[in-house]
Write an enzyme that holds these catalytic residues in place. Sequence first.
Site, PDB file in Angstrom:
ATOM      1  N   GLN A  97      53.511  42.409  35.002  1.00 50.95           N
ATOM      2  CA  GLN A  97      53.490  43.834  35.270  1.00 50.95           C
ATOM      3  C   GLN A  97      54.596  44.283  36.209  1.00 50.95           C
ATOM      4  O   GLN A  97      54.921  45.473  36.254  1.00 50.95           O
ATOM      5  CB  GLN A  97      52.128  44.224  35.862  1.00 50.95           C
ATOM      6  CG  GLN A  97      50.982  43.972  34.888  1.00 50.95           C
ATOM      7  CD  GLN A  97      49.632  44.344  35.458  1.00 50.95           C
ATOM      8  OE1 GLN A  97      48.953  43.517  36.033  1.00 50.95           O
ATOM      9  NE2 GLN A  97      49.231  45.594  35.306  1.00 50.95           N
ATOM     10  N   ASN A 132      42.239  35.734  36.405  1.00 53.70           N
ATOM     11  CA  ASN A 132      41.939  37.120  36.729  1.00 53.70           C
ATOM     12  C   ASN A 132      40.985  37.723  35.701  1.00 53.70           C
ATOM     13  O   ASN A 132      41.212  37.616  34.497  1.00 53.70           O
ATOM     14  CB  ASN A 132      43.235  37.936  36.769  1.00 53.70           C
ATOM     15  CG  ASN A 132      43.022  39.318  37.332  1.00 53.70           C
ATOM     16  OD1 ASN A 132      42.485  39.469  38.425  1.00 53.70           O
ATOM     17  ND2 ASN A 132      43.421  40.337  36.589  1.00 53.70           N
ATOM     18  N   GLU A 133      39.932  38.333  36.176  1.00 50.85           N
ATOM     19  CA  GLU A 133      38.915  39.044  35.391  1.00 50.85           C
ATOM     20  C   GLU A 133      38.678  38.432  34.006  1.00 50.85           C
ATOM     21  O   GLU A 133      38.932  39.060  32.981  1.00 50.85           O
ATOM     22  CB  GLU A 133      39.229  40.537  35.290  1.00 50.85           C
ATOM     23  CG  GLU A 133      40.594  40.915  34.764  1.00 50.85           C
ATOM     24  CD  GLU A 133      40.874  42.410  34.852  1.00 50.85           C
ATOM     25  OE1 GLU A 133      40.438  43.059  35.819  1.00 50.85           O
ATOM     26  OE2 GLU A 133      41.553  42.925  33.947  1.00 50.85           O
ATOM     27  N   TYR A 190      36.663  49.646  39.849  1.00 52.66           N
ATOM     28  CA  TYR A 190      37.289  50.961  39.788  1.00 52.66           C
ATOM     29  C   TYR A 190      36.294  52.100  39.647  1.00 52.66           C
ATOM     30  O   TYR A 190      36.496  53.177  40.187  1.00 52.66           O
ATOM     31  CB  TYR A 190      38.284  51.020  38.615  1.00 52.66           C
ATOM     32  CG  TYR A 190      39.504  50.166  38.803  1.00 52.66           C
ATOM     33  CD1 TYR A 190      40.606  50.630  39.525  1.00 52.66           C
ATOM     34  CD2 TYR A 190      39.579  48.884  38.264  1.00 52.66           C
ATOM     35  CE1 TYR A 190      41.730  49.845  39.711  1.00 52.66           C
ATOM     36  CE2 TYR A 190      40.700  48.089  38.444  1.00 52.66           C
ATOM     37  CZ  TYR A 190      41.774  48.569  39.161  1.00 52.66           C
ATOM     38  OH  TYR A 190      42.884  47.789  39.346  1.00 52.66           O
ATOM     39  N   GLU A 195      41.145  44.133  43.352  1.00 50.02           N
ATOM     40  CA  GLU A 195      41.738  45.360  42.803  1.00 50.02           C
ATOM     41  C   GLU A 195      40.776  46.501  43.025  1.00 50.02           C
ATOM     42  O   GLU A 195      39.570  46.372  42.800  1.00 50.02           O
ATOM     43  CB  GLU A 195      42.019  45.240  41.294  1.00 50.02           C
ATOM     44  CG  GLU A 195      43.115  44.290  40.900  1.00 50.02           C
ATOM     45  CD  GLU A 195      43.338  44.281  39.379  1.00 50.02           C
ATOM     46  OE1 GLU A 195      43.099  45.326  38.725  1.00 50.02           O
ATOM     47  OE2 GLU A 195      43.736  43.230  38.857  1.00 50.02           O
TER      48      GLU A 195
END
Length: 472
Positions: free
Chosen positions: A16, A162-163, A307, A373
């Site tokens: 990213q 990650n996730e 989130y 995050e």
Amino acid sequence: MMERETSFTLGTSAYQVEGAANEDGRTPSIWDTFAYAGYAHGENGDVACDQYHKYKEDVRLMVETGIDAYRFSISWSRLLPSTNGRGPVNPKGLQYYNNLINQLIINGIQAHVTLHNFDLPQALEDEYEGWVSRDIIGDFTYYADVCFREFGDRVLYWTTVNEPNVFALGGYDKGNAPPNRCSPPFCATNSTRGNSTFEPYLVLHHILLAHSSVVRLYKTNYMDQQGGFVGISVYTLAYTPQTNLEQDKVATQRARDFFIGWIVEPLIHGDYPISMKRNAGARIPTFTSIESKQVKGSYDFIGIIHYTNVNVTDNSGALNIKLRDYTQDMAANIIYREDMFSNDEYSVTPWGLQEELDIFKLLYGNPPIFILENGQRTASNSSLEDVSRVKYLHGYIGAVLHALRNGSNVKGYFAWSFMDVFELLDGYRSSYGLYYVDHNDPELKRYPKLSAKWYKRFLMGIELDNDPSITA
């Protein structure tokens, strides 16, 4: 364990932010392939934010912001770019990560490293279908061994994958994330590879086995000398029943079992939630007694990615369908407040994160937690005066501080993201960054947003309850 003051800081990931996708020996990952197939509006991470060349400038921005840690990931196919994803270390890739880590350390910034962030080497996907195969366990352990050996003298915090819940569902059930595998009628894309009925379960099973293998490797070969910590992350949502009906309350717990318990229950108890085993049956793999013992307790911390919140209604009728995927096995309807595949802003509902932290404290023995995050999404180029992001961060950081006062074992908070990066679902059309990156400028100049200035003041300890940034 991990006796340190809670740190508030920032993060990114390799594909990213790095760019230089075709430079210095790096070979493609499954995310390159996914992007080139057009699934991010035809955009890709070939250049991204060019942190590969601009890391010194970016570390200077971190210093100006006042952070004391930086979360990033290592590109497996940059470090080990050979055609079988193993083989010799790439000197240029090794040099880049050494340079980045050293630059962070000399500026008083601790490196938090993720080993896998949706970017398995394409070579391994081609050779044996990547995470679908048990072969991945040995190869991932080999890769982790290289990272521990080369960087572990300076890196204390490691996140293996990650996730993995989002990776397994997006990549292997719906096909709307790398490596774009799914089967009709469950596909959200036009993929012709995969089997949605069992691959998500198989992939996450292999991830847990690979993760626990890496933890065992670290404890056996590196822990005494390096003294670091290894964990895994889980994408979380705060689940609320849509109504007070008992079936919706039961469905809410079932949804939580399927999405969060899928990872956390094996780590805590050595097995999947009962509701998953009952509804998925033979399609969800079984741990052997040896595997169960290896997976159970295989963490020094758990990373939480959060989130937004969702509402849940019962959908038990889905269990009458013979051909089912994960979503139908869950037998619950998830009602999102925002379109997850857009650049809609998230509602500011920080009680959801606080509730999640309370659940981890009460149900899972209050493990050490890093919030890896958390951040606000806006449309790209919307404004440097990102008041909505300031309001979001203010609310959610407040929730973390409240949870800490209530005894939650939160060790760190990483706002997503340090700068505007190439986003998995929306390319460059969505923005989470505290720094704006001008992609129309050949130099990719960075500009601080209001949120970067607010975060700096927060980190300096300035009282922010009546901050005009959040009352504007």
